[in-house]
Design an enzyme around this catalytic site. Structure first.
Site, PDB file in Angstrom:
ATOM      1  N   GLY A  32      31.413 -30.730 -10.713  1.00  0.00           N
ATOM      2  CA  GLY A  32      31.895 -30.952  -9.356  1.00  0.00           C
ATOM      3  C   GLY A  32      30.765 -31.411  -8.461  1.00  0.00           C
ATOM      4  N   ASP A  78      38.743 -23.771   4.642  1.00  0.00           N
ATOM      5  CA  ASP A  78      39.030 -24.829   3.677  1.00  0.00           C
ATOM      6  C   ASP A  78      39.956 -24.335   2.567  1.00  0.00           C
ATOM      7  OD1 ASP A  78      38.863 -27.458   2.861  1.00  0.00           O
ATOM      8  OD2 ASP A  78      37.040 -27.171   1.674  1.00  0.00           O
TER       9      ASP A  78
END
Length: 364
Positions: free
Chosen positions: A20, A134
């Site tokens: 990632g 988030d």
């Protein structure tokens, strides 16, 4: 730069492939080189730009008593990089599961179970005085027991707190999940997370990201944020969810944050009072290592490969007021323009290529 005071026993570890990459850090698979072959995730950034990592570690340390929040195992600093050690989830995120499953959506009992766990995590987060900022399917990770944990506290902040403006992003979030008040007025409080829970549940049961079902939807981030922050439209309520589910979503997706239900209230909603189904048993995934000094992992274990594979509206954005000449303006339209820009922040400069990161580290 001062680092956190986290301490742990000395341990050697090896960095595997990158799984990632975000705006301020890169995440790699890692394996303990102490005979245990324990696999975890190493989230790394240059020391000079690692403030968000040690803030994240500090927050996770304060939240470690909650079983529905990702575990943090400490950190090390190798001279060039600050490395944060996190729990690794071979099954990936709810986003991965939704996209790769045989169906295009989750059955309502499954979505209800995941939503309940996320709210329990947020109940703890909010009680400790934080806002996640988030919440989305990419940041909800699947456990081996069939339940979920929330992860990625890189944008989290203290609710109603005054923090160093140079260290905390003045505008942040994932556009598609952002609440009207966070877009229009830069308000980052607990109701923002609740709005995102509603967006996540709607996506789970419909298979479509929030706002995508609306007529005229496009991937234009500027247009989307203007509609969220300054329009009068609501997130579409999926037709295939039950009536209690529709009412639950309406409680989450109220445009006025003062009227939005809290995590405590939602956990007592009739929608979540339904019996919880037994999780389906999942085969345990064990990582296998190569024999070549275990310098890399044999496979990526079906983990998400990169946040860069997502569309702009699904990617977390974070812009510091000091990083843009426009960020100091007070016009709502100017603030949206800053948030929607695709320009890379200055603090990404100086990151190293992956091939220079595959090496043995000693945890101090």
């Amino acid at each position: 730069m001062e680092t956190t005071t986290t301490t742990q026993s000395q341990m050697a570890w090896l960095r595997g492939p990158t799984i990632g990459r975000g705006s301020s850090a890169t995440v790699s698979l890692a394996v303990a080189n102490d005979g245990t072959d324990r696999v975890f995730a190493a989230k790394s950034a240059p020391v000079s730009t690692s403030h968000s990592l040690w803030r994240e570690e500090s927050i996770l340390d304060d939240l470690k008593q909650c079983p529905r929040i990702i575990n943090c195992f400490g950190h090390d600093v190798d001279g060039r990089f600050y490395n944060l050690f996190l729990e690794f989830f071979p099954r990936g995120s709810l986003h991965d599961s939704l996209r790769h499953s045989s169906g295009s959506f989750f059955p309502e009992p499954t979505a209800r179970r995941y939503t309940r766990s996320v709210l329990k995590a947020l109940q703890f987060v909010h009680a400790r005085g934080y806002v996640h900022c988030d919440v989305k399917l990419r940041n909800i990770l699947l456990c081996d027991d069939g339940d979920v944990k929330i992860a990625d506290f890189g944008l989290a902040r203290k609710a109603k707190g005054k923090e160093d403006e140079e260290d905390v992003c003045s505008i942040s979030g994932t556009p598609m999940y952002m609440s009207p008040e966070s877009v229009a007025r830069r308000e980052y409080e607990a109701p923002m997370d609740i709005w995102a829970v509603g967006c996540a549940l709607a996506e789970m049961v419909s298979g479509r990201p929030p706002w995508q079902g609306r007529l005229g939807y496009s991937d234009d981030v500027w247009a989307l944020l203007m509609r969220i922050g300054f329009g009068d439209e609501d997130v579409e309520i999926p037709t295939k969810i039950s009536e209690p589910g529709k009412d639950f979503l309406r409680r989450c997706l109220v445009r006025d944050p003062e009227k939005r239900w809290t995590a405590d209230m939602l956990l007592n909603h009739p929608f979540l009072a339904e019996p919880e189904p037994e999780p389906e048993p999942e085969p345990e995934l064990e990582p296998e290592l190569k024999d070549d000094d275990r310098c890399c992992l044999e496979e990526w274990l079906r983990s998400p490969k990169s946040v860069l594979h997502s569309s702009p509206s699904e990617t977390s954005l974070c812009f510091s007021s000091s990083g843009s000449s426009e960020a100091g303006t007070s016009s709502p339209a100017d603030r949206i323009r800053i948030l929607a820009t695709g320009k890379q922040p200055d603090w990404w400069r100086g990151s190293s290529s992956d091939e220079n990161w595959i090496s043995v580290r000693e945890v101090a």
